[in-house]
Write an enzyme that holds these catalytic residues in place. Structure first.
Site, PDB file in Angstrom:
ATOM      1  N   HIS A  37       0.810  -1.225   0.000  1.00  0.00           N
ATOM      2  CA  HIS A  37       0.000   0.000   0.000  1.00  0.00           C
ATOM      3  C   HIS A  37       0.846   1.279   0.000  1.00  0.00           C
ATOM      4  CE1 HIS A  37      -4.074  -1.672   0.301  1.00  0.00           C
ATOM      5  NE2 HIS A  37      -3.511  -2.628   1.014  1.00  0.00           N
ATOM      6  N   GLY A 125      -5.575 -15.797  -9.219  1.00  0.00           N
ATOM      7  CA  GLY A 125      -6.319 -15.306  -8.073  1.00  0.00           C
ATOM      8  C   GLY A 125      -5.577 -15.408  -6.753  1.00  0.00           C
ATOM      9  N   SER A 129       0.163 -12.199  -9.670  1.00  0.00           N
ATOM     10  CA  SER A 129       0.211 -11.363 -10.881  1.00  0.00           C
ATOM     11  C   SER A 129       0.305 -12.134 -12.185  1.00  0.00           C
ATOM     12  CB  SER A 129       1.350 -10.343 -10.791  1.00  0.00           C
ATOM     13  OG  SER A 129       1.144  -9.506  -9.698  1.00  0.00           O
ATOM     14  N   SER A 130      -0.571 -13.108 -12.343  1.00  0.00           N
ATOM     15  CA  SER A 130      -0.652 -13.797 -13.635  1.00  0.00           C
ATOM     16  C   SER A 130      -1.087 -12.833 -14.730  1.00  0.00           C
ATOM     17  CB  SER A 130      -1.619 -14.982 -13.546  1.00  0.00           C
ATOM     18  OG  SER A 130      -2.895 -14.563 -13.111  1.00  0.00           O
ATOM     19  N   SER A 131      -1.900 -11.833 -14.382  1.00  0.00           N
ATOM     20  CA  SER A 131      -2.369 -10.878 -15.398  1.00  0.00           C
ATOM     21  C   SER A 131      -1.213 -10.054 -15.967  1.00  0.00           C
ATOM     22  CB  SER A 131      -3.441  -9.950 -14.815  1.00  0.00           C
ATOM     23  OG  SER A 131      -2.949  -9.276 -13.674  1.00  0.00           O
ATOM     24  N   GLU A 163      -4.420  -3.049 -18.680  1.00  0.00           N
ATOM     25  CA  GLU A 163      -5.278  -3.381 -17.540  1.00  0.00           C
ATOM     26  C   GLU A 163      -6.225  -2.227 -17.212  1.00  0.00           C
ATOM     27  OE1 GLU A 163      -4.607  -5.971 -13.514  1.00  0.00           O
ATOM     28  OE2 GLU A 163      -3.205  -6.024 -15.164  1.00  0.00           O
ATOM     29  N   ASP A 175       3.505  -4.753 -10.585  1.00  0.00           N
ATOM     30  CA  ASP A 175       3.403  -6.116 -11.115  1.00  0.00           C
ATOM     31  C   ASP A 175       4.049  -6.216 -12.492  1.00  0.00           C
ATOM     32  OD1 ASP A 175       1.958  -6.412  -8.833  1.00  0.00           O
ATOM     33  OD2 ASP A 175       0.025  -6.744  -9.811  1.00  0.00           O
ATOM     34  N   TYR A 225     -10.117  -0.966  -0.138  1.00  0.00           N
ATOM     35  CA  TYR A 225      -8.972  -0.290  -0.760  1.00  0.00           C
ATOM     36  C   TYR A 225      -9.295   1.185  -0.993  1.00  0.00           C
ATOM     37  CZ  TYR A 225      -5.518   0.835  -4.414  1.00  0.00           C
ATOM     38  OH  TYR A 225      -4.531   1.425  -5.152  1.00  0.00           O
TER      39      TYR A 225
END
Length: 395
Positions: A37, A125, A129-131, A163, A175, A225
């Site tokens: 954060h 998930g 950070s697969s994305s 993204e 990421d 968040y």
């Protein structure tokens, strides 16, 4: 495991496209050792690429208009015309890729026809950070195959833009940066605003980084968040009103914070206190890693979890239990929740000889407490996106 992934992805390519792939690329996931954060508060993060990858098997085609993807793990295909303007579609995984293509197309660069099959060992998930690996891996491939002359920084920013625009997630840059810039046995101390960064050796001989996946993700992740960001902004505004000469949030001291505590209110005070202490911990952790001081690194991880749980208040019952019980085990130097919070993984620093016992004990305790089968990922710090060639990497 990596060889198996490469073989499986290559076989999927042959099966779908009835030909041999020409080139193989690997894009890694990432962990963040410490620094949660702080990326939106002038702070540093300390990520590293890991040995979990998306593998891409790729071939340029004579058909210069069509790009076809095959996602082995979903058993789904998607094709599009590279000469047309793209828009988001219903398949989420496709949008990560289309967003990358769109960003490159908007820059005026031309891309030809491609066939790509891909598969992953990055658990989806889990906060690894697969994305980012998917986005930046595709950007890297396009850069290599079509000589786009993009820098590593360009590739990371293109992944982030994808993204933001095609997936609708306003993620930070950490990421994507980690996936592109990662180096084996090294962590990156990154300023997420300026993108200035430096590498530190990750001297962890005799110790392992092990991730425990709580397998929960509470629904207030997004709202929580956003609330935290509002709390922090409120605190920052009061600090700058009192101390306008301070250039960056990270340059405020805890003494300055204490001076405006009454005006700021308890909640914003706690949030800002956590952030200022966490920014300092990142710098200390980088030094500890470099010096091979695993004990001090472990102490910093414990402090971070306490701050995230009690000051920033983004932990949850499952993660607090997992961390608390892990810290009671033999050979555990440190443990903390990792990521945005309200679920996901803990990152644990454990002596090699104790790893199996700790995993067995915590798996059983977590199952007994919550009825959930915890997942475990042992990770090593690895290189960023690279091309795989005959048992060697081309970076």
């Amino acid at each position: 495991m990596q060889e198996q992934l490469i073989n499986d992805t290559s076989e999927a390519f042959r099966s779908v496209f009835q030909s041999e792939p020409e080139r193989i690329f690997l894009a890694p996931g990432r962990i963040n050792i410490i620094g949660e954060h702080v990326d939106y508060s002038d702070g540093f993060v300390l990520p590293a690429a890991i040995d979990k990858h998306i593998c891409f098997a790729v071939k340029k085609t004579d058909d210069s208009e069509t790009c076809t993807f095959f996602a082995k793990d979903f058993n789904e295909s998607f094709s599009f015309n590279v000469n047309e303007k793209q828009s988001p579609v219903s398949q989420t995984w496709v949008n990560y890729l289309l967003g990358v293509f769109n960003a490159i197309q908007e820059s005026g660069k031309e891309i030809g026809g491609l066939q790509i099959a891909f598969s992953s060992t990055i658990p989806m998930g889990s906060g690894l950070s697969s994305s980012a690996a998917l986005e930046c891996g595709f950007a890297y491939i396009l850069n290599e195959l079509f000589n786009l002359h993009l820098t590593k920084k360009d590739l990371a920013l293109i992944g982030q833009k994808s993204e933001h625009t095609f997936v609708g997630v306003k993620c930070g840059i950490m990421d994507q940066f980690s996936s592109v810039f990662g180096k084996e046995h090294q962590v990156i101390m990154l300023d997420c605003n300026s993108l200035e960064h430096q590498y530190f050796e990750a001297n962890l001989d005799g110790y392992s980084l092990v991730l425990f996946d709580s397998c929960v993700k509470h629904t207030h992740l997004t709202s929580g968040y956003n609330d935290r960001r509002k709390d922090v902004e409120h605190g920052k505004n009061i600090l700058w009103k009192k101390f306008p000469e301070v250039q960056k949030f990270r340059d405020f001291t805890l003494e300055m914070l204490d001076e405006v505590k009454a005006e700021m209110g308890e909640t914003s005070y706690k949030r800002c206190k956590y952030l200022l202490k966490e920014i300092k911990r990142v710098e200390e952790a980088a030094k500890a890693l470099s010096a091979g001081n695993a004990e001090y690194l472990g102490k910093l991880l414990v402090e971070t979890h306490a701050g995230l749980s009690t000051e920033f208040e983004v932990s949850c019952e499952e993660l607090d239990f997992m961390v608390e019980e892990t810290l009671k085990q033999n050979g555990v130097l440190g443990a903390r929740m990792m990521g945005g919070g309200f679920g996901g993984c803990s990152i644990n620093l454990i002596r090699n000889e104790n790893v199996a016992e700790v995993i067995e004990n915590i798996t059983a305790e977590y199952k007994a407490a919550f009825g959930i089968e915890m997942k475990v990922y042992r990770v090593k710090i690895s290189d960023g996106i690279n091309e795989y060639k005959r048992n060697e990497f081309v970076i």
